[in-house]
Design a protein around this motif. Sequence first.
Motif, short mmCIF file in Angstrom:
data_model
loop_
_atom_site.label_atom_id
_atom_site.label_comp_id
_atom_site.label_asym_id
_atom_site.label_seq_id
_atom_site.Cartn_x
_atom_site.Cartn_y
_atom_site.Cartn_z
N GLN A 155 0.82 -1.21 0.00
CA GLN A 155 0.00 0.00 0.00
C GLN A 155 0.86 1.27 0.00
O GLN A 155 1.90 1.32 0.64
CB GLN A 155 -0.89 0.05 1.24
N VAL A 156 0.38 2.27 -0.70
CA VAL A 156 0.98 3.60 -0.57
C VAL A 156 0.55 4.14 0.80
O VAL A 156 -0.65 4.17 1.11
CB VAL A 156 0.49 4.54 -1.68
N PRO A 157 1.50 4.52 1.65
CA PRO A 157 1.15 4.93 3.02
C PRO A 157 0.07 6.00 3.06
O PRO A 157 0.09 6.97 2.31
CB PRO A 157 2.48 5.47 3.57
N GLY A 158 -0.91 5.76 3.95
CA GLY A 158 -1.97 6.74 4.19
C GLY A 158 -3.08 6.75 3.18
O GLY A 158 -3.98 7.59 3.26
N THR A 159 -3.07 5.82 2.20
CA THR A 159 -4.09 5.83 1.15
C THR A 159 -4.90 4.54 1.06
O THR A 159 -6.02 4.55 0.60
CB THR A 159 -3.44 6.06 -0.23
N GLY A 160 -4.31 3.41 1.46
CA GLY A 160 -4.96 2.13 1.26
C GLY A 160 -4.96 1.70 -0.20
O GLY A 160 -5.65 0.75 -0.56
N ILE A 161 -4.19 2.37 -1.03
CA ILE A 161 -4.14 2.08 -2.47
C ILE A 161 -2.83 1.38 -2.81
O ILE A 161 -1.77 1.77 -2.33
CB ILE A 161 -4.24 3.38 -3.30
N THR A 162 -2.92 0.35 -3.63
CA THR A 162 -1.72 -0.24 -4.22
C THR A 162 -1.67 0.16 -5.68
O THR A 162 -2.68 0.12 -6.39
CB THR A 162 -1.72 -1.77 -4.08
N GLN A 163 -0.51 0.54 -6.14
CA GLN A 163 -0.36 1.03 -7.52
C GLN A 163 0.26 -0.02 -8.43
O GLN A 163 0.78 0.30 -9.48
CB GLN A 163 0.48 2.31 -7.52
N TYR A 164 0.19 -1.28 -8.02
CA TYR A 164 0.68 -2.36 -8.87
C TYR A 164 -0.32 -2.65 -9.99
O TYR A 164 -1.53 -2.68 -9.77
CB TYR A 164 0.86 -3.65 -8.08
N THR A 165 0.20 -2.89 -11.19
CA THR A 165 -0.63 -3.50 -12.22
C THR A 165 -0.68 -5.00 -11.97
O THR A 165 0.09 -5.54 -11.17
CB THR A 165 -0.03 -3.23 -13.61
N GLN A 166 -1.57 -5.69 -12.66
CA GLN A 166 -1.65 -7.14 -12.47
C GLN A 166 -0.37 -7.83 -12.93
O GLN A 166 0.03 -8.85 -12.35
CB GLN A 166 -2.87 -7.69 -13.20
N GLN A 167 0.29 -7.26 -13.93
CA GLN A 167 1.56 -7.84 -14.36
C GLN A 167 2.63 -7.64 -13.28
O GLN A 167 3.44 -8.53 -13.02
CB GLN A 167 2.03 -7.21 -15.67
N GLU A 168 2.62 -6.48 -12.62
CA GLU A 168 3.57 -6.24 -11.54
C GLU A 168 3.30 -7.13 -10.34
O GLU A 168 4.24 -7.58 -9.67
CB GLU A 168 3.52 -4.77 -11.14
N ILE A 169 2.03 -7.40 -10.06
CA ILE A 169 1.69 -8.35 -9.00
C ILE A 169 2.23 -9.73 -9.36
O ILE A 169 2.84 -10.42 -8.52
CB ILE A 169 0.17 -8.41 -8.77
N THR A 170 2.01 -10.14 -10.60
CA THR A 170 2.49 -11.45 -11.06
C THR A 170 4.00 -11.55 -10.93
O THR A 170 4.53 -12.52 -10.38
CB THR A 170 2.08 -11.67 -12.53
#
Length: 235
Positions: A113-128
Amino acid sequence: MTSDPPARRRRGPRPVPAPTAAGNEAEYGDILAVLGQQLGEKVAEVTDPGGRRRLKGVHFEYAADPRAVHDMAGGAGYSLASNWFTQLLAQLAVANSITKSQLCVFLFVAGGQVPGTGITQYTQQEITDGLNKIAAQKGGKMITRSTVNRAVQALCGYNWVEKAGNGRIQINVRLWFHGNSTAQHEVLAEISDRHEHDVEAFPYAVGPVGAHQEELDLDFGYEAEPALRGRRRTG
């Protein structure tokens, strides 16, 4: 020729009552007592009407804060996780009520997560690619992008994550959050606005069903995956 003005009485500092409160209030009382004493001493230093000295300032010193910070492995800091949800993850995994890929995808994005946002900025390819990092080094079995895509869809159905547009993923910050409580409540307010303040919507309706906060044992025999999609937690 005028006579000299009458001599003024030298007055010492007025007594300051000792603080009676405990904790921080007592500390503030001590500070006020010291301040009153110093002010009284300065007033007492008056010698004659034309030679009184001016108080230019009072110096305060504070002791070091004895509290220690957390010592966490790695350089990514740490997040706060619901203890109930942490146990639920383990129970669902043992009960085969979530797949290995769903568990791994959620843990990976929650930890990014990006601190303080609850958002992850990974694409599905980056997660993979991120999930396959160690498997690639060891020549082991690796997860595919299509499997990651299916896992993300399932996690959205459980209301553990939500797609936030532009390839971003919103983590359910009631389950896992990187940041302080003020930031978490700001994120919750933004999510609530997006969902028209519906208490049955993300992030409050948490699945899969079969366990809730007062019921910690799961039925190991039921087939969870087909029946769980879109259903809400009860209790």
